[in-house]
Design an enzyme around this catalytic site. Structure first.
Site, mmCIF file in Angstrom:
data_model
loop_
_atom_site.group_PDB
_atom_site.id
_atom_site.type_symbol
_atom_site.label_atom_id
_atom_site.label_comp_id
_atom_site.label_asym_id
_atom_site.label_seq_id
_atom_site.Cartn_x
_atom_site.Cartn_y
_atom_site.Cartn_z
ATOM 1 N N HIS A 61 0.855 -1.204 -0.193
ATOM 2 C CA HIS A 61 -0.041 0.052 0.033
ATOM 3 C C HIS A 61 0.823 1.231 -0.088
ATOM 4 O O HIS A 61 2.044 1.145 0.605
ATOM 5 C CB HIS A 61 -0.786 0.058 1.062
ATOM 6 C CG HIS A 61 -1.797 -1.096 1.287
ATOM 7 N ND1 HIS A 61 -2.169 -1.577 2.560
ATOM 8 C CD2 HIS A 61 -2.282 -1.785 0.328
ATOM 9 C CE1 HIS A 61 -3.033 -2.622 2.331
ATOM 10 N NE2 HIS A 61 -3.098 -2.841 1.045
ATOM 11 N N TYR A 90 1.694 0.494 14.030
ATOM 12 C CA TYR A 90 2.573 1.451 13.217
ATOM 13 C C TYR A 90 1.906 2.739 13.350
ATOM 14 O O TYR A 90 0.912 2.973 13.478
ATOM 15 C CB TYR A 90 2.577 0.977 11.649
ATOM 16 C CG TYR A 90 1.238 0.669 10.985
ATOM 17 C CD1 TYR A 90 0.991 1.914 9.845
ATOM 18 C CD2 TYR A 90 0.431 -0.351 10.976
ATOM 19 C CE1 TYR A 90 -0.161 1.737 9.281
ATOM 20 C CE2 TYR A 90 -0.695 -0.305 10.268
ATOM 21 C CZ TYR A 90 -1.137 0.697 9.364
ATOM 22 O OH TYR A 90 -2.178 0.521 8.480
ATOM 23 N N ASP A 100 -5.893 -5.693 -2.718
ATOM 24 C CA ASP A 100 -4.384 -6.060 -3.055
ATOM 25 C C ASP A 100 -4.348 -7.282 -3.868
ATOM 26 O O ASP A 100 -3.379 -6.987 -4.851
ATOM 27 C CB ASP A 100 -3.996 -6.863 -1.768
ATOM 28 C CG ASP A 100 -3.950 -5.637 -0.454
ATOM 29 O OD1 ASP A 100 -3.850 -4.435 -0.698
ATOM 30 O OD2 ASP A 100 -4.105 -6.055 0.808
ATOM 31 N N LYS A 125 5.821 5.655 7.784
ATOM 32 C CA LYS A 125 5.556 4.670 8.520
ATOM 33 C C LYS A 125 6.766 4.041 9.545
ATOM 34 O O LYS A 125 7.840 3.728 8.808
ATOM 35 C CB LYS A 125 4.878 3.494 7.938
ATOM 36 C CG LYS A 125 3.631 3.874 7.185
ATOM 37 C CD LYS A 125 2.987 2.765 6.348
ATOM 38 C CE LYS A 125 1.954 3.235 5.547
ATOM 39 N NZ LYS A 125 1.217 2.152 4.773
#
Length: 183
Positions: free
Chosen positions: A64, A133, A170, A73
């Site tokens: 992503h 995260y 995905d 991140k």
């Protein structure tokens, strides 16, 4: 210094090993300290959102990225183990289209810094995993994109046998040659 920084083959992607203090009672670790993170990595960012996901073995989430409002991140695993991947989507970068993969687990307590301009994903290699995260920008679903997890042009060597368990978005990810990239 309460952390060790390990360079990867893509210099902007960093493995962070926080100092862990343990004894027969358990352990203590400072999982994030903005001042020490900046001093150790040279990365100064403000994190605006924390996320937590739980996934079963062979679940693959990603790859992503947000084409607008890109997110840096800082990722880690608190239960189980994952193979975590960052793919450079910065067209002007000498490592464009290259990837870095690292095992993150509750046991090794490693973290990975994935800067803006990268696609990110992971596959769960334990029975289950809980993944935490921090992000440098908010999630904007209209700007989210998915890079195809098994694009042969990228060539990620995922440590799985057979097909992973994927979300529809995905499975429909774009190949590197078709994907929107960063300038």
């Amino acid at each position: 210094m309460s952390m060790k920084v390990i360079l990867t083959s893509i210099p902007d992607v960093l493995i962070i090993e926080p100092k862990v203090f343990g004894d027969d009672r358990g352990f203590f670790s400072e999982s994030f300290n903005a001042r020490q993170f900046e001093e150790a990595t040279g990365v100064k960012r403000t994190f605006v959102q924390d996320n937590h996901s739980r996934s079963a073995r062979n679940v693959l989430r990603g790859l992503h990225y947000q084409i607008q409002h890109p997110q840096g991140k800082l990722v880690r695993v608190v239960v189980g183990e994952v193979f975590d991947v960052a793919v450079d989507l910065r067209q002007t970068s000498p490592t464009y289209g290259e990837w870095v993969g690292v095992t993150l687990s509750a046991e090794n307590k490693r973290q990975l810094w994935v800067p803006e301009g990268f696609a990110h994903g992971f596959v769960v290699t334990s029975e289950s995993a809980e993944f935490l995260y921090k992000t440098t920008d908010y999630w904007y679903p209209q700007h989210e994109r998915s890079l195809l997890w098994n694009d042969s042009d990228v060539g990620i060597d995922w440590p799985i046998e057979g097909q992973p368990i994927l979300a529809a978005k995905d499975a429909a990810g774009k190949r590197l040659t078709e994907a929107e990239s960063f300038c």
